[in-house]
Design an enzyme around this catalytic site. Structure first.
Site, mmCIF file in Angstrom:
data_model
loop_
_atom_site.group_PDB
_atom_site.id
_atom_site.type_symbol
_atom_site.label_atom_id
_atom_site.label_comp_id
_atom_site.label_asym_id
_atom_site.label_seq_id
_atom_site.Cartn_x
_atom_site.Cartn_y
_atom_site.Cartn_z
ATOM 1 N N TYR A 51 0.821 -1.211 0.000
ATOM 2 C CA TYR A 51 0.000 0.000 0.000
ATOM 3 C C TYR A 51 0.858 1.266 0.000
ATOM 4 O O TYR A 51 0.398 2.334 0.445
ATOM 5 C CB TYR A 51 -0.962 -0.003 1.181
ATOM 6 C CG TYR A 51 -2.262 -0.754 0.905
ATOM 7 C CD1 TYR A 51 -3.136 -0.337 -0.091
ATOM 8 C CD2 TYR A 51 -2.624 -1.871 1.645
ATOM 9 C CE1 TYR A 51 -4.327 -1.002 -0.345
ATOM 10 C CE2 TYR A 51 -3.819 -2.556 1.403
ATOM 11 C CZ TYR A 51 -4.663 -2.107 0.406
ATOM 12 O OH TYR A 51 -5.846 -2.758 0.160
ATOM 13 N N PHE A 59 -4.555 7.622 7.243
ATOM 14 C CA PHE A 59 -5.002 6.296 7.670
ATOM 15 C C PHE A 59 -3.964 5.199 7.415
ATOM 16 O O PHE A 59 -4.213 4.041 7.713
ATOM 17 C CB PHE A 59 -6.333 5.934 6.998
ATOM 18 C CG PHE A 59 -6.300 5.972 5.483
ATOM 19 C CD1 PHE A 59 -5.761 4.927 4.741
ATOM 20 C CD2 PHE A 59 -6.837 7.062 4.802
ATOM 21 C CE1 PHE A 59 -5.738 4.955 3.362
ATOM 22 C CE2 PHE A 59 -6.820 7.104 3.406
ATOM 23 C CZ PHE A 59 -6.264 6.040 2.685
ATOM 24 N N ARG A 87 -13.989 -4.319 -9.765
ATOM 25 C CA ARG A 87 -14.277 -3.106 -8.976
ATOM 26 C C ARG A 87 -15.788 -2.911 -8.847
ATOM 27 O O ARG A 87 -16.278 -2.455 -7.825
ATOM 28 C CB ARG A 87 -13.648 -1.870 -9.632
ATOM 29 C CG ARG A 87 -12.144 -1.885 -9.706
ATOM 30 C CD ARG A 87 -11.464 -1.617 -8.406
ATOM 31 N NE ARG A 87 -11.716 -0.294 -7.891
ATOM 32 C CZ ARG A 87 -11.085 0.214 -6.827
ATOM 33 N NH1 ARG A 87 -10.163 -0.488 -6.175
ATOM 34 N NH2 ARG A 87 -11.363 1.414 -6.394
ATOM 35 N N THR A 93 -15.519 2.023 -1.731
ATOM 36 C CA THR A 93 -14.565 1.808 -0.626
ATOM 37 C C THR A 93 -15.278 1.843 0.731
ATOM 38 O O THR A 93 -14.970 1.057 1.625
ATOM 39 C CB THR A 93 -13.492 2.930 -0.647
ATOM 40 O OG1 THR A 93 -12.968 3.033 -1.965
ATOM 41 C CG2 THR A 93 -12.370 2.640 0.329
ATOM 42 N N ARG A 104 -18.828 -5.212 -0.775
ATOM 43 C CA ARG A 104 -18.627 -4.370 0.405
ATOM 44 C C ARG A 104 -19.948 -4.035 1.087
ATOM 45 O O ARG A 104 -20.008 -3.948 2.316
ATOM 46 C CB ARG A 104 -17.841 -3.118 0.021
ATOM 47 C CG ARG A 104 -16.343 -3.444 -0.132
ATOM 48 C CD ARG A 104 -15.591 -2.375 -0.839
ATOM 49 N NE ARG A 104 -14.150 -2.505 -0.695
ATOM 50 C CZ ARG A 104 -13.277 -1.811 -1.427
ATOM 51 N NH1 ARG A 104 -13.707 -0.948 -2.339
ATOM 52 N NH2 ARG A 104 -11.985 -1.978 -1.255
ATOM 53 N N ASN A 114 -12.882 -3.349 4.995
ATOM 54 C CA ASN A 114 -13.850 -3.371 3.900
ATOM 55 C C ASN A 114 -13.765 -4.600 2.993
ATOM 56 O O ASN A 114 -14.064 -4.542 1.808
ATOM 57 C CB ASN A 114 -13.806 -2.055 3.115
ATOM 58 C CG ASN A 114 -12.465 -1.806 2.476
ATOM 59 O OD1 ASN A 114 -11.570 -2.640 2.562
ATOM 60 N ND2 ASN A 114 -12.314 -0.668 1.829
ATOM 61 N N HIS A 117 -9.948 -6.162 -1.648
ATOM 62 C CA HIS A 117 -9.148 -5.215 -2.427
ATOM 63 C C HIS A 117 -9.228 -5.636 -3.889
ATOM 64 O O HIS A 117 -9.263 -6.830 -4.185
ATOM 65 C CB HIS A 117 -7.675 -5.241 -1.988
ATOM 66 C CG HIS A 117 -6.742 -4.645 -3.010
ATOM 67 N ND1 HIS A 117 -6.521 -3.289 -3.084
ATOM 68 C CD2 HIS A 117 -6.043 -5.207 -4.033
ATOM 69 C CE1 HIS A 117 -5.692 -3.056 -4.113
ATOM 70 N NE2 HIS A 117 -5.398 -4.204 -4.682
HETATM 71 P P1 ATP Z 1 -8.444 -1.090 -2.127
HETATM 72 O O1 ATP Z 1 -7.193 -0.416 -2.670
HETATM 73 O O2 ATP Z 1 -8.209 -1.761 -0.785
HETATM 74 O O3 ATP Z 1 -9.090 -1.983 -3.135
HETATM 75 P P2 ATP Z 1 -9.989 1.206 -2.758
HETATM 76 O O4 ATP Z 1 -9.208 1.208 -4.033
HETATM 77 O O5 ATP Z 1 -11.467 1.160 -2.834
HETATM 78 O O6 ATP Z 1 -9.530 0.024 -1.813
HETATM 79 P P3 ATP Z 1 -8.179 3.194 -1.759
HETATM 80 O O7 ATP Z 1 -8.427 4.656 -1.881
HETATM 81 O O8 ATP Z 1 -7.148 2.559 -2.642
HETATM 82 O O9 ATP Z 1 -9.590 2.455 -1.882
HETATM 83 O O10 ATP Z 1 -7.787 2.909 -0.245
HETATM 84 C C1 ATP Z 1 -7.110 1.718 0.141
HETATM 85 C C2 ATP Z 1 -7.679 1.230 1.448
HETATM 86 O O11 ATP Z 1 -7.360 2.174 2.466
HETATM 87 C C3 ATP Z 1 -9.196 1.133 1.479
HETATM 88 O O12 ATP Z 1 -9.703 -0.070 0.988
HETATM 89 C C4 ATP Z 1 -9.482 1.270 2.942
HETATM 90 O O13 ATP Z 1 -9.266 0.024 3.609
HETATM 91 C C5 ATP Z 1 -8.431 2.262 3.390
HETATM 92 N N1 ATP Z 1 -8.979 3.619 3.359
HETATM 93 C C6 ATP Z 1 -9.221 4.401 2.272
HETATM 94 N N2 ATP Z 1 -9.740 5.586 2.600
HETATM 95 C C7 ATP Z 1 -9.820 5.581 3.962
HETATM 96 C C8 ATP Z 1 -10.266 6.508 4.938
HETATM 97 N N3 ATP Z 1 -10.735 7.705 4.594
HETATM 98 N N4 ATP Z 1 -10.210 6.135 6.246
HETATM 99 C C9 ATP Z 1 -9.731 4.932 6.602
HETATM 100 N N5 ATP Z 1 -9.289 4.002 5.739
HETATM 101 C C10 ATP Z 1 -9.336 4.306 4.442
HETATM 102 MG MG MG Z 2 -7.071 1.096 -4.097
#
Ligand code: ATP
Ligand code: MG
Length: 145
Positions: A51, A59, A87, A93, A104, A114, A117
């Site tokens: 990540y 976060f 997706r 998310t 989700r 959530n 991924h």
């Molecule tokens: P992922 O990458 O896990 O598939 P995503 O692409 O929907 O999720 P991202 O913006 O890439 O969302 O964020 C990665 C992960 O970080 C999210 O899945 C969530 O677990 C966490 N996350 C994102 N935004 C927040 C937030 N505002 N507060 C807390 N955790 C968050």
């Molecule tokens: Mg993501």
């Protein structure tokens, strides 16, 4: 439409809740074929690397702690438009904003925990597949991973 590969993770919350089977069933109902998979537990360092794109976000420490808190199930999914198809079935998310019937909406508890991924682009998918399955990436001659 093109045949694509994408990286999917069933996160620690969903593995703890024994949802692997139900989530695999959603993949199969949506023509996303699981072509390689493994169950692993990430170290803190591996979660930080995976990540890395979010390292400046507030976060990030919680995200890394959560992703290394228990085993995850990681898989490569294959389909026409696999990246966007996955997706779409994942949903927003934030589970409170996710459409009914998405993974989700049905299985996630909070924006942090959530359930799943999914890679967000073909470029990201290539990198994420290589992160978990270098041998699969290396064997790719006729597909875009
Ligand atoms: P992922 O990458 O896990 O598939 P995503 O692409 O929907 O999720 P991202 O913006 O890439 O969302 O964020 C990665 C992960 O970080 C999210 O899945 C969530 O677990 C966490 N996350 C994102 N935004 C927040 C937030 N505002 N507060 C807390 N955790 C968050
Ligand atoms: Mg993501």
């Amino acid at each position: 439409m093109a045949l694509e590969y994408t990286l999917s993770i069933i996160k620690p919350d969903a593995v703890r809740k024994r949802l692997i089977g139900q989530i695999y069933s959603r993949f199969e109902k949506n023509a996303l074929v699981v072509v390689i998979a493994k169950r692993v537990r990430l170290t803190r360092e591996q979660a930080e690397n995976f990540y890395n794109v979010h390292k400046e976000r507030s976060f990030f420490p919680q995200l890394v702690a959560f992703m290394s808190s228990g085993p995850i199930m990681v898989q490569v999914l294959k389909a026409e438009s696999a990246v966007s198809r996955n997706r779409e079935i994942m949903g927003d998310t934030d589970p409170r904003r996710a459409k009914p019937g998405t993974l989700r909406a049905d299985f996630a508890t909070t924006i942090e925990e959530n359930a799943v991924h999914g890679s967000d682009s073909i470029e990201t998918a290539k990198k994420e597949i290589a992160f978990f399955f270098p041998e699969f990436s290396a064997s790719c001659k006729d597909h875009p991973c």
